[in-house]
Design a protein around this motif. Structure first.
Motif, PDB file in Angstrom:
ATOM      1  N   TYR A   1      49.831  38.526  24.294  1.00 23.64           N
ATOM      2  CA  TYR A   1      50.081  37.900  22.892  1.00 23.64           C
ATOM      3  C   TYR A   1      48.704  38.220  22.077  1.00 23.64           C
ATOM      4  CZ  TYR A   1      49.870  34.569  19.288  1.00 23.64           C
ATOM      5  OH  TYR A   1      49.939  33.923  17.901  1.00 23.64           O
ATOM      6  N   VAL A   2      47.464  38.063  22.768  1.00 19.04           N
ATOM      7  CA  VAL A   2      46.272  38.261  21.995  1.00 19.04           C
ATOM      8  C   VAL A   2      46.251  39.787  21.614  1.00 19.04           C
ATOM      9  CG1 VAL A   2      43.930  38.325  22.158  1.00 19.04           C
ATOM     10  CG2 VAL A   2      45.178  36.623  23.178  1.00 19.04           C
ATOM     11  N   MET A   3      46.746  40.741  22.581  1.00 17.34           N
ATOM     12  CA  MET A   3      46.408  42.161  22.027  1.00 17.34           C
ATOM     13  C   MET A   3      47.527  42.512  20.918  1.00 17.34           C
ATOM     14  SD  MET A   3      45.771  43.724  25.807  1.00 17.34           S
ATOM     15  CE  MET A   3      45.314  45.375  25.379  1.00 17.34           C
ATOM     16  N   SER A   4      48.798  41.903  21.173  1.00 17.64           N
ATOM     17  CA  SER A   4      49.801  42.310  20.191  1.00 17.64           C
ATOM     18  C   SER A   4      49.356  41.724  18.821  1.00 17.64           C
ATOM     19  CB  SER A   4      51.235  41.380  20.325  1.00 17.64           C
ATOM     20  OG  SER A   4      51.668  42.000  21.860  1.00 17.64           O
TER      21      SER A   4
ATOM     22  N   ILE B   1      45.350  42.639  37.175  1.00 18.51           N
ATOM     23  CA  ILE B   1      46.143  42.297  38.418  1.00 18.51           C
ATOM     24  C   ILE B   1      45.234  42.525  39.656  1.00 18.51           C
ATOM     25  CG2 ILE B   1      47.767  43.673  39.982  1.00 18.51           C
ATOM     26  CD1 ILE B   1      49.288  44.045  37.497  1.00 18.51           C
ATOM     27  N   ALA B   2      44.231  43.580  39.519  1.00 19.28           N
ATOM     28  CA  ALA B   2      43.310  43.979  40.779  1.00 19.28           C
ATOM     29  C   ALA B   2      42.295  42.700  40.837  1.00 19.28           C
ATOM     30  CB  ALA B   2      42.547  45.062  40.535  1.00 19.28           C
ATOM     31  N   ILE B   3      41.789  42.108  39.806  1.00 18.56           N
ATOM     32  CA  ILE B   3      40.682  41.267  39.791  1.00 18.56           C
ATOM     33  C   ILE B   3      41.133  39.973  40.297  1.00 18.56           C
ATOM     34  CG2 ILE B   3      39.329  40.016  38.254  1.00 18.56           C
ATOM     35  CD1 ILE B   3      38.492  42.226  36.981  1.00 18.56           C
ATOM     36  N   MET B   4      42.337  39.400  39.863  1.00 20.44           N
ATOM     37  CA  MET B   4      42.817  38.260  40.367  1.00 20.44           C
ATOM     38  C   MET B   4      43.241  38.273  41.828  1.00 20.44           C
ATOM     39  SD  MET B   4      43.054  35.765  38.118  1.00 20.44           S
ATOM     40  CE  MET B   4      43.863  34.606  39.147  1.00 20.44           C
ATOM     41  N   GLY B   5      44.025  39.658  42.341  1.00 18.40           N
ATOM     42  CA  GLY B   5      43.980  39.732  43.724  1.00 18.40           C
ATOM     43  C   GLY B   5      42.554  39.507  44.589  1.00 18.40           C
ATOM     44  N   CYS B   6      41.637  40.175  44.142  1.00 14.76           N
ATOM     45  CA  CYS B   6      40.319  40.241  44.875  1.00 14.76           C
ATOM     46  C   CYS B   6      39.924  38.848  44.757  1.00 14.76           C
ATOM     47  CB  CYS B   6      39.570  41.238  44.345  1.00 14.76           C
ATOM     48  SG  CYS B   6      40.229  42.945  44.556  1.00 14.76           S
ATOM     49  N   TYR B   7      39.892  38.219  43.680  1.00 18.45           N
ATOM     50  CA  TYR B   7      39.329  36.860  43.512  1.00 18.45           C
ATOM     51  C   TYR B   7      39.554  36.019  44.441  1.00 18.45           C
ATOM     52  CZ  TYR B   7      37.760  32.505  41.288  1.00 18.45           C
ATOM     53  OH  TYR B   7      37.152  31.431  40.864  1.00 18.45           O
ATOM     54  N   GLN B   8      41.171  35.697  44.229  1.00 17.15           N
ATOM     55  CA  GLN B   8      41.698  34.869  45.129  1.00 17.15           C
ATOM     56  C   GLN B   8      41.577  35.074  46.604  1.00 17.15           C
ATOM     57  OE1 GLN B   8      42.547  31.833  44.051  1.00 17.15           O
ATOM     58  NE2 GLN B   8      42.817  32.106  41.923  1.00 17.15           N
ATOM     59  N   GLY B   9      41.600  36.149  47.120  1.00 13.20           N
ATOM     60  CA  GLY B   9      41.469  36.565  48.545  1.00 13.20           C
ATOM     61  C   GLY B   9      39.957  36.496  49.075  1.00 13.20           C
ATOM     62  N   ASP B  10      39.113  36.735  48.003  1.00 10.53           N
ATOM     63  CA  ASP B  10      37.672  36.460  48.320  1.00 10.53           C
ATOM     64  C   ASP B  10      37.308  34.808  48.520  1.00 10.53           C
ATOM     65  OD1 ASP B  10      34.926  37.851  48.599  1.00 10.53           O
ATOM     66  OD2 ASP B  10      34.638  35.908  46.924  1.00 10.53           O
ATOM     67  N   ARG B  11      38.179  34.071  47.691  1.00 10.40           N
ATOM     68  CA  ARG B  11      38.045  32.589  48.020  1.00 10.40           C
ATOM     69  C   ARG B  11      38.931  31.944  48.915  1.00 10.40           C
ATOM     70  NH1 ARG B  11      35.862  29.516  44.192  1.00 10.40           N
ATOM     71  NH2 ARG B  11      37.492  28.280  43.898  1.00 10.40           N
TER      72      ARG B  11
ATOM     73  N   ALA C   1      47.682  36.038  37.749  1.00  8.24           N
ATOM     74  CA  ALA C   1      47.928  37.238  37.125  1.00  8.24           C
ATOM     75  C   ALA C   1      48.863  37.364  36.068  1.00  8.24           C
ATOM     76  CB  ALA C   1      48.074  38.363  38.137  1.00  8.24           C
ATOM     77  N   ALA C   2      49.955  36.782  36.588  1.00  9.65           N
ATOM     78  CA  ALA C   2      51.113  36.777  35.311  1.00  9.65           C
ATOM     79  C   ALA C   2      50.956  35.796  34.163  1.00  9.65           C
ATOM     80  CB  ALA C   2      52.572  36.079  36.230  1.00  9.65           C
ATOM     81  N   VAL C   3      50.236  34.933  34.367  1.00  9.73           N
ATOM     82  CA  VAL C   3      50.085  33.878  33.098  1.00  9.73           C
ATOM     83  C   VAL C   3      49.071  34.719  32.105  1.00  9.73           C
ATOM     84  CG1 VAL C   3      48.747  31.776  32.263  1.00  9.73           C
ATOM     85  CG2 VAL C   3      50.441  31.856  34.243  1.00  9.73           C
ATOM     86  N   LEU C   4      47.857  35.314  32.882  1.00  7.66           N
ATOM     87  CA  LEU C   4      46.895  36.135  32.274  1.00  7.66           C
ATOM     88  C   LEU C   4      47.548  37.239  31.500  1.00  7.66           C
ATOM     89  CD1 LEU C   4      43.903  35.851  34.474  1.00  7.66           C
ATOM     90  CD2 LEU C   4      44.118  34.874  32.305  1.00  7.66           C
TER      91      LEU C   4
END
Length: 261
Positions: free
Chosen positions: A250-253, A212-222, A241-244
């Motif tokens: 699923y992967v972790m489960s 959540i944090a990385i996607m917000g920062c990444y898209q804001g930075d760009r 963020a929702a898709v990831l």
């Protein structure tokens, strides 16, 4: 002139891999800044309050309704086979391992990730980030790392709270709407719940917080100039963020099932 479909597919594939690579590099820089000195404690605390405390109402409301609806539907399905007694067990398992953490993650993807992207995007288009780096201050260390650390800390707390509220939502519906005995319901819930169920959800929460944090920062930075660019950054951060979150869930489960967690 219509383009060759193969060219379109190839261009889209290359664009996807390029975006994944840029995101991976950005995430690596944020994590490097987050896990090495120096830390801005005041900014981290402010972000904990903004991400965690202000998200309590929406997380609590979502959890109680999810727990209530889950109990109601499990009872309806179980009654067809005379298996109503399994409602407490399935509710607590579904909430702690999956629904509690996923719903919390998705709610914060909309509220927190989009908010971070809009805030960072506004700073980008008004050249505040450029001014910050002119003063030899790293945007990764001062802006992005505190948000990343705060999300890692607050998401497990919010998920733990959502688990409790969700289970109690199922209890309310079962006891006052489906005529379950309160003591028996709570005993069955506690007897079925294991530490592995709790840990599985909390481990996911840490990962989702980082996403959540990385996607917000990444898209804001760009973000590009103008209100449209900032709005697009907020939308992309929320959707990404929702898709990831769903993909990582699923992967972790799958991994948890394989290792017996």
């Amino acid at each position: 002139m219509m383009q060759n479909p193969i060219q379109l597919i190839g261009r889209a594939t290359l664009g996807l891999f390029g975006e994944v690579g840029r995101l991976a590099v950005f995430a690596g820089r944020v994590k490097g800044a987050a896990f090495t000195p120096r830390w801005y404690g005041g900014e981290i605390l402010r972000q904990i309050v903004r991400i965690g405390f202000y998200s309590l109402p929406v997380v609590g409301l979502a959890a109680v309704f999810i727990g209530a609806a889950l109990a109601l539907n499990i009872y309806e399905g179980g009654s067809r086979y005379g298996a109503e007694q399994f409602v407490p067990s399935i509710v607590v398992l579904g909430i702690t391992r999956e629904l509690g953490v996923v719903i919390t993650g998705l709610m914060l993807a909309g509220r927190v990730s989009a908010g971070i992207a809009a805030e960072i995007g506004a700073m980008r288009v008004t050249e505040q980030i450029d001014a910050l780096e002119t003063l030899s201050a790293s945007r990764y260390r001062y802006l992005y790392a505190p948000r990343f650390i705060a999300a890692l800390i607050t998401l497990p707390m919010l998920v733990a709270l959502a688990d409790i509220i969700g289970v109690m939502g199922g209890w309310l519906v079962s006891v006052y709407g489906l005529d379950f005995d309160s003591t028996v319901y709570l005993r069955n819930t506690l007897d079925f719940l294991t530490l592995n169920d709790i840990f599985a959800g909390l481990i996911k929460a840490v990962v989702f917080g980082g996403v959540i944090a990385i996607m917000g920062c990444y898209q804001g930075d760009r973000s590009q100039a103008g209100a449209t660019g900032v709005g697009r950054a907020a939308t992309l951060s929320m959707v990404g963020a929702a898709v990831l979150i769903l993909a990582f869930n699923y992967v972790m489960s799958t991994v948890f099932v394989e290792i017996g967690l």
